[in-house]
Design a protein around this motif. Sequence first.
Motif, PDB file in Angstrom:
ATOM      1  N   PHE A   1       0.846  -1.218  -0.005  1.00 65.89           N
ATOM      2  CA  PHE A   1       0.127   0.020   0.018  1.00 65.89           C
ATOM      3  C   PHE A   1       0.829   1.271   0.099  1.00 65.89           C
ATOM      4  O   PHE A   1       1.937   1.335   0.510  1.00 65.89           O
ATOM      5  N   MET A   2       0.171   2.304  -0.659  1.00 60.97           N
ATOM      6  CA  MET A   2       1.099   3.608  -0.572  1.00 60.97           C
ATOM      7  C   MET A   2       0.195   4.732  -1.249  1.00 60.97           C
ATOM      8  O   MET A   2      -0.861   4.358  -1.915  1.00 60.97           O
ATOM      9  N   LYS A   3       0.720   6.021  -1.093  1.00 57.38           N
ATOM     10  CA  LYS A   3       0.258   7.151  -2.102  1.00 57.38           C
ATOM     11  C   LYS A   3       1.202   7.408  -3.115  1.00 57.38           C
ATOM     12  O   LYS A   3       2.097   7.548  -2.916  1.00 57.38           O
ATOM     13  N   ILE A   4       0.426   7.508  -4.275  1.00 61.46           N
ATOM     14  CA  ILE A   4       1.305   7.889  -5.527  1.00 61.46           C
ATOM     15  C   ILE A   4       1.081   9.272  -6.148  1.00 61.46           C
ATOM     16  O   ILE A   4      -0.165   9.463  -6.322  1.00 61.46           O
ATOM     17  N   GLU A   5       1.801  10.279  -5.784  1.00 61.55           N
ATOM     18  CA  GLU A   5       1.440  11.550  -6.233  1.00 61.55           C
ATOM     19  C   GLU A   5       2.220  11.954  -7.687  1.00 61.55           C
ATOM     20  O   GLU A   5       3.361  11.161  -7.582  1.00 61.55           O
ATOM     21  N   ASN A   6       1.589  12.602  -8.597  1.00 66.35           N
ATOM     22  CA  ASN A   6       2.142  12.899  -9.708  1.00 66.35           C
ATOM     23  C   ASN A   6       2.239  14.447 -10.091  1.00 66.35           C
ATOM     24  O   ASN A   6       1.136  14.988 -10.375  1.00 66.35           O
ATOM     25  N   LYS A   7       3.328  14.857 -10.082  1.00 62.59           N
ATOM     26  CA  LYS A   7       3.374  16.375 -10.471  1.00 62.59           C
ATOM     27  C   LYS A   7       3.496  16.476 -12.101  1.00 62.59           C
ATOM     28  O   LYS A   7       3.543  17.882 -12.368  1.00 62.59           O
ATOM     29  N   GLY A   8       3.551  15.283 -12.780  1.00 62.26           N
ATOM     30  CA  GLY A   8       3.746  15.548 -14.241  1.00 62.26           C
ATOM     31  C   GLY A   8       2.389  15.147 -15.112  1.00 62.26           C
ATOM     32  O   GLY A   8       1.364  15.310 -14.407  1.00 62.26           O
ATOM     33  N   ALA A   9       2.671  14.962 -16.443  1.00 64.12           N
ATOM     34  CA  ALA A   9       1.395  14.597 -17.081  1.00 64.12           C
ATOM     35  C   ALA A   9       1.065  12.963 -16.514  1.00 64.12           C
ATOM     36  O   ALA A   9       1.829  12.369 -15.968  1.00 64.12           O
ATOM     37  N   THR A  10      -0.244  12.823 -17.054  1.00 69.38           N
ATOM     38  CA  THR A  10      -0.769  11.389 -16.752  1.00 69.38           C
ATOM     39  C   THR A  10       0.027  10.158 -16.910  1.00 69.38           C
ATOM     40  O   THR A  10       0.872  10.438 -17.957  1.00 69.38           O
ATOM     41  N   ASP A  11       0.427   9.407 -16.069  1.00 66.04           N
ATOM     42  CA  ASP A  11       1.196   8.536 -15.881  1.00 66.04           C
ATOM     43  C   ASP A  11       0.431   7.064 -15.594  1.00 66.04           C
ATOM     44  O   ASP A  11      -0.547   7.341 -15.091  1.00 66.04           O
ATOM     45  N   GLN A  12       1.211   6.029 -15.832  1.00 69.95           N
ATOM     46  CA  GLN A  12       0.501   4.670 -15.631  1.00 69.95           C
ATOM     47  C   GLN A  12       1.604   3.848 -14.570  1.00 69.95           C
ATOM     48  O   GLN A  12       2.747   3.721 -15.163  1.00 69.95           O
ATOM     49  N   LEU A  13       1.116   3.255 -13.558  1.00 72.17           N
ATOM     50  CA  LEU A  13       1.834   2.213 -12.917  1.00 72.17           C
ATOM     51  C   LEU A  13       1.692   0.894 -13.664  1.00 72.17           C
ATOM     52  O   LEU A  13       0.532   0.634 -13.857  1.00 72.17           O
ATOM     53  N   ILE A  14       2.769   0.525 -14.358  1.00 65.82           N
ATOM     54  CA  ILE A  14       2.365  -0.557 -15.067  1.00 65.82           C
ATOM     55  C   ILE A  14       2.963  -2.164 -14.883  1.00 65.82           C
ATOM     56  O   ILE A  14       2.347  -3.309 -15.129  1.00 65.82           O
ATOM     57  N   SER A  15       3.907  -1.973 -13.757  1.00 62.78           N
ATOM     58  CA  SER A  15       4.226  -3.435 -12.977  1.00 62.78           C
ATOM     59  C   SER A  15       4.769  -2.912 -11.841  1.00 62.78           C
ATOM     60  O   SER A  15       5.547  -1.946 -11.449  1.00 62.78           O
ATOM     61  N   ALA A  16       5.108  -4.124 -11.219  1.00 57.01           N
ATOM     62  CA  ALA A  16       5.834  -3.986  -9.861  1.00 57.01           C
ATOM     63  C   ALA A  16       6.637  -5.208  -9.643  1.00 57.01           C
ATOM     64  O   ALA A  16       6.294  -6.080 -10.326  1.00 57.01           O
ATOM     65  N   SER A  17       7.795  -5.326  -8.860  1.00 57.35           N
ATOM     66  CA  SER A  17       8.602  -6.641  -8.740  1.00 57.35           C
ATOM     67  C   SER A  17       9.272  -6.337  -7.283  1.00 57.35           C
ATOM     68  O   SER A  17       9.357  -5.369  -6.934  1.00 57.35           O
ATOM     69  N   SER A  18       9.611  -7.455  -6.586  1.00 54.72           N
ATOM     70  CA  SER A  18      10.527  -7.575  -5.421  1.00 54.72           C
ATOM     71  C   SER A  18      11.093  -8.658  -5.296  1.00 54.72           C
ATOM     72  O   SER A  18      10.360  -9.778  -5.560  1.00 54.72           O
ATOM     73  N   THR A  19      12.133  -8.616  -4.591  1.00 53.28           N
ATOM     74  CA  THR A  19      12.940 -10.095  -4.526  1.00 53.28           C
ATOM     75  C   THR A  19      12.416 -11.059  -3.233  1.00 53.28           C
ATOM     76  O   THR A  19      12.649 -12.016  -3.359  1.00 53.28           O
ATOM     77  N   VAL A  20      11.388 -10.452  -2.570  1.00 58.41           N
ATOM     78  CA  VAL A  20      10.794 -11.240  -1.405  1.00 58.41           C
ATOM     79  C   VAL A  20       9.563 -12.055  -2.127  1.00 58.41           C
ATOM     80  O   VAL A  20       9.087 -12.861  -1.572  1.00 58.41           O
ATOM     81  N   ALA A  21       9.161 -11.681  -3.553  1.00 61.50           N
ATOM     82  CA  ALA A  21       7.921 -12.507  -3.937  1.00 61.50           C
ATOM     83  C   ALA A  21       8.199 -13.075  -5.569  1.00 61.50           C
ATOM     84  O   ALA A  21       9.129 -12.508  -6.087  1.00 61.50           O
ATOM     85  N   GLY A  22       7.624 -14.253  -5.712  1.00 61.56           N
ATOM     86  CA  GLY A  22       7.943 -14.699  -6.965  1.00 61.56           C
ATOM     87  C   GLY A  22       7.286 -13.596  -8.084  1.00 61.56           C
ATOM     88  O   GLY A  22       7.913 -13.709  -9.234  1.00 61.56           O
ATOM     89  N   GLU A  23       6.122 -13.163  -7.749  1.00 61.66           N
ATOM     90  CA  GLU A  23       5.622 -12.069  -8.665  1.00 61.66           C
ATOM     91  C   GLU A  23       4.886 -10.831  -7.709  1.00 61.66           C
ATOM     92  O   GLU A  23       4.366 -11.180  -6.654  1.00 61.66           O
TER      93      GLU A  23
END
Length: 158
Positions: free
Chosen positions: A55-77
Amino acid sequence: MKTKLLVTLCAVAGMAFVGTTRAQNVSKTVTTNAIKIEDAYTRATVPGQQVAGGFMKIENKGATDQLISASSTVAGEVQLHEMAMEGNVMKMRQVKDITVPAGGAVELKPGGLHLMFMNIKAPLAAGETVPVKLKFAKAGDVEVKMPVNAMGAGAMKH
């Protein structure tokens, strides 16, 4: 013998304290040119638990953007997810991306949009941090260190 036991107990207590202090000192904000991540966290898991939310808050000071993926070493996906009501049933599903409006913000929170850590490799313990790489369509990669809160705890507010 008693002295050796006392020294060992003090060392263990000291390591626990250092681990807790380290987690509390993790930066609560990560900023890039346009994207600002605040109050990122996940929750501790029990042995055998294969999933956890992020969970988190994502603020955007620029043009519209998309979070398209995430990864972490603690999880397979790590998947992008949303929870929504369909009739009287709460359903969770994977989403392709999460839009972050220009000059706006999106909140990833329990019961709504969130990250889903799948196939967790080891239990997440309170006081640890989880490294996460967020990939945005325009802003690119953003590295976040998520504190692991105790089970049942929400975001750490100061």
